[in-house]
Design an enzyme around this catalytic site. Structure first.
Site, PDB file in Angstrom:
ATOM      1  N   LYS A  71       2.581 -12.885   3.543  1.00  0.00           N
ATOM      2  CA  LYS A  71       3.519 -13.014   2.861  1.00  0.00           C
ATOM      3  C   LYS A  71       4.255 -13.647   3.465  1.00  0.00           C
ATOM      4  O   LYS A  71       5.319 -14.602   2.346  1.00  0.00           O
ATOM      5  CB  LYS A  71       3.730 -11.263   3.406  1.00  0.00           C
ATOM      6  N   LYS A  82     -13.234  -9.966   4.537  1.00  0.00           N
ATOM      7  CA  LYS A  82     -12.621  -9.110   4.086  1.00  0.00           C
ATOM      8  C   LYS A  82     -13.877  -8.381   3.758  1.00  0.00           C
ATOM      9  O   LYS A  82     -14.857  -7.775   2.589  1.00  0.00           O
ATOM     10  CB  LYS A  82     -12.272  -9.936   2.607  1.00  0.00           C
ATOM     11  N   GLY A 123       0.780  -1.302   0.362  1.00  0.00           N
ATOM     12  CA  GLY A 123       0.194   0.035  -0.355  1.00  0.00           C
ATOM     13  C   GLY A 123       0.700   1.108   0.232  1.00  0.00           C
ATOM     14  O   GLY A 123      -0.265   2.154  -1.016  1.00  0.00           O
ATOM     15  N   ASN A 124       2.019   1.135   0.650  1.00  0.00           N
ATOM     16  CA  ASN A 124       2.846   2.439   0.403  1.00  0.00           C
ATOM     17  C   ASN A 124       3.119   2.849  -0.326  1.00  0.00           C
ATOM     18  O   ASN A 124       4.092   3.398  -1.273  1.00  0.00           O
ATOM     19  CB  ASN A 124       3.794   2.538   1.829  1.00  0.00           C
TER      20      ASN A 124
HETATM   21  P1  ADP Z   1       1.284  -4.033   2.346  1.00  0.00           P
HETATM   22  O1  ADP Z   1      -0.085  -3.503   2.274  1.00  0.00           O
HETATM   23  O2  ADP Z   1       2.835  -4.100   2.391  1.00  0.00           O
HETATM   24  O3  ADP Z   1       0.408  -5.973   2.264  1.00  0.00           O
HETATM   25  P2  ADP Z   1       0.394  -4.942   5.200  1.00  0.00           P
HETATM   26  O4  ADP Z   1       0.326  -3.674   6.218  1.00  0.00           O
HETATM   27  O5  ADP Z   1      -0.357  -5.914   4.967  1.00  0.00           O
HETATM   28  O6  ADP Z   1       1.204  -3.880   4.192  1.00  0.00           O
HETATM   29  O7  ADP Z   1       1.473  -5.010   5.714  1.00  0.00           O
HETATM   30  C1  ADP Z   1       3.051  -5.309   6.559  1.00  0.00           C
HETATM   31  C2  ADP Z   1       3.363  -4.408   7.852  1.00  0.00           C
HETATM   32  O8  ADP Z   1       3.051  -5.674   8.419  1.00  0.00           O
HETATM   33  C3  ADP Z   1       4.254  -3.714   8.346  1.00  0.00           C
HETATM   34  O9  ADP Z   1       4.649  -2.851   7.975  1.00  0.00           O
HETATM   35  C4  ADP Z   1       4.118  -4.634   9.725  1.00  0.00           C
HETATM   36  O10 ADP Z   1       3.561  -3.637  10.128  1.00  0.00           O
HETATM   37  C5  ADP Z   1       3.195  -5.682  10.273  1.00  0.00           C
HETATM   38  N1  ADP Z   1       3.877  -6.551  10.618  1.00  0.00           N
HETATM   39  C6  ADP Z   1       3.109  -7.512  11.582  1.00  0.00           C
HETATM   40  N2  ADP Z   1       3.907  -8.434  12.297  1.00  0.00           N
HETATM   41  C7  ADP Z   1       5.346  -8.350  11.419  1.00  0.00           C
HETATM   42  C8  ADP Z   1       6.865  -9.215  11.918  1.00  0.00           C
HETATM   43  N3  ADP Z   1       6.475 -10.279  12.154  1.00  0.00           N
HETATM   44  N4  ADP Z   1       7.403  -8.668  11.232  1.00  0.00           N
HETATM   45  C9  ADP Z   1       7.852  -7.458  10.757  1.00  0.00           C
HETATM   46  N5  ADP Z   1       6.476  -6.545  10.366  1.00  0.00           N
HETATM   47  C10 ADP Z   1       5.457  -7.312  10.627  1.00  0.00           C
HETATM   48 MG    MG Z   2      -0.896  -6.565   3.038  1.00  0.00          MG
END
Ligand code: ADP
Ligand code: MG
Length: 313
Positions: free
Chosen positions: A272, A126, A10-11
């Site tokens: 992920k 969702k 998203g960023n």
């Molecule tokens: P994206 O849009 O990139 O999918 P998300 O918010 O869905 O972003 O996922 C990324 C986020 O997951 C990170 O910014 C962090 O805040 C969070 N996160 C949760 N658990 C972890 C972890 N174990 N290590 C690192 N980040 C984590």
């Molecule tokens: Mg995500």
């Protein structure tokens, strides 16, 4: 030189058209560095805020009785793929021309096959679109057949299923574009979910996770690398706690154990890691890098990021 599927978080896009136009410039710089190094890129991206905006605008407008038709959710998804692809392909194209790199970028409106009997259809999870008060939510539920749930005390929202990707309908087109040297953007927002019904593709109101679809793309296109770019530079154990520990590499068996131990938040880091496990197990030598957009080059050269593989690296 490697073939890599890059899943943008998203960023990389921001939330509004103005924000997105600015964010994609930054995204384009990072991606052009990889293209300049000779890598073959297939890009995919999330669409949460964008499809939310489109869906909400149509819902409000249709409710106002000004003649705007109801816009089905798959059509909203298709619009979001076009709108995001348009900004991304132009920003990357411009950056490549500025660097004198003779390559072009195109976006493929992509449909992703899901299984009609995916258990997700029995359990929509969702949340999408507007927040409603209870009475409104009940009215919508009756009138439109929407499933509504209470969302963390903020009101009622429509929920849709999040099925797993099975196949990518436009995979041959994507492969052909790659063969002629094109940079391809596809499966935006997880792709438009469709169910095969004889010669028909039946679009369904659902959301496929963009990390899972990135994995499917990487598998289908036999990529060397799945690169998941997000807001953090590395994956952590005990994320956000005092004893937080950043990981530089992660072996599949260990990753599975950490998933069970609850180190990765559902809906953010967990998909992920699961995508990375799936990709590693889909063929020899297949690696996933999880890092931030800014650090992607350092991540690929092993200086940062978290790499998930079958063997310990
Ligand atoms: P994206 O849009 O990139 O999918 P998300 O918010 O869905 O972003 O996922 C990324 C986020 O997951 C990170 O910014 C962090 O805040 C969070 N996160 C949760 N658990 C972890 C972890 N174990 N290590 C690192 N980040 C984590
Ligand atoms: Mg995500």
């Amino acid at each position: 030189m490697a073939r890599m599927v890059i899943a943008l978080g998203g960023n990389a896009l921001g939330k509004t058209p103005a924000e997105q136009k600015k964010a994609v410039k930054n995204t384009a710089t990072a991606l052009a560095n990889l293209i300049e190094e000779g890598h073959e890129l297939i890009l995919t991206h999330g669409n949460g805020p964008q499809v939310g905006m489109i869906n909400l605008a149509f819902e409000n407008s249709a409710d106002n009785g000004d003649g705007t038709p109801e816009m089905p959710f798959p059509e909203c998804g298709a619009m979001s793929q076009g709108y995001i692809g348009f900004h991304l392909q132009n920003a990357i194209g411009e950056e490549l021309r500025e660097r004198g790199i003779n390559k072009t970028v195109s976006t493929v409106i992509t449909q992703v096959v899901v299984a009609y009997d995916d258990p997700a259809f029995q359990n929509p999870s969702k949340p999408i679109g507007n927040f409603y008060r209870r009475e409104e939510a009940e009215r919508y539920s009756r009138a439109k057949g929407y499933q509504m749930i209470e969302d963390a005390g903020r009101g009622y929202r429509r929920v849709v299923p999040s099925p797993l990707p099975v196949d990518i309908v436009e995979k041959k087109v994507i492969e052909t574009l790659l063969k002629i040297g094109e940079i391809v953007i596809s499966c935006g927002g997880g792709g438009i979910p469709v169910i095969r019904q004889g010669n028909k593709l039946l679009a369904v109101s659902a959301v496929i996770d963009k990390d899972y679809v990135g994995e499917k793309l990487a598998e289908v296109l036999a990529a060397d690398f799945l690169v998941i770019l997000t807001a953090v530079e590395r994956v952590a154990l005990n994320y956000g706690q005092k004893d937080q520990q950043w990981l530089s590499s992660l072996e599949v068996a260990t990753a599975k154990r950490y998933c069970e131990e609850g180190h990765f938040a559902a809906g953010s880091m967990l998909p992920k890691i699961k995508a990375a496990i799936e990709f590693a197990e889909s063929g020899p030598g297949r690696k996933t890098l999880i890092t931030s957009l800014e650090k992607v080059q350092d991540g690929l050269s092993g200086k940062t990021g978290t790499v998930i593989t079958v063997e310990t690296g």
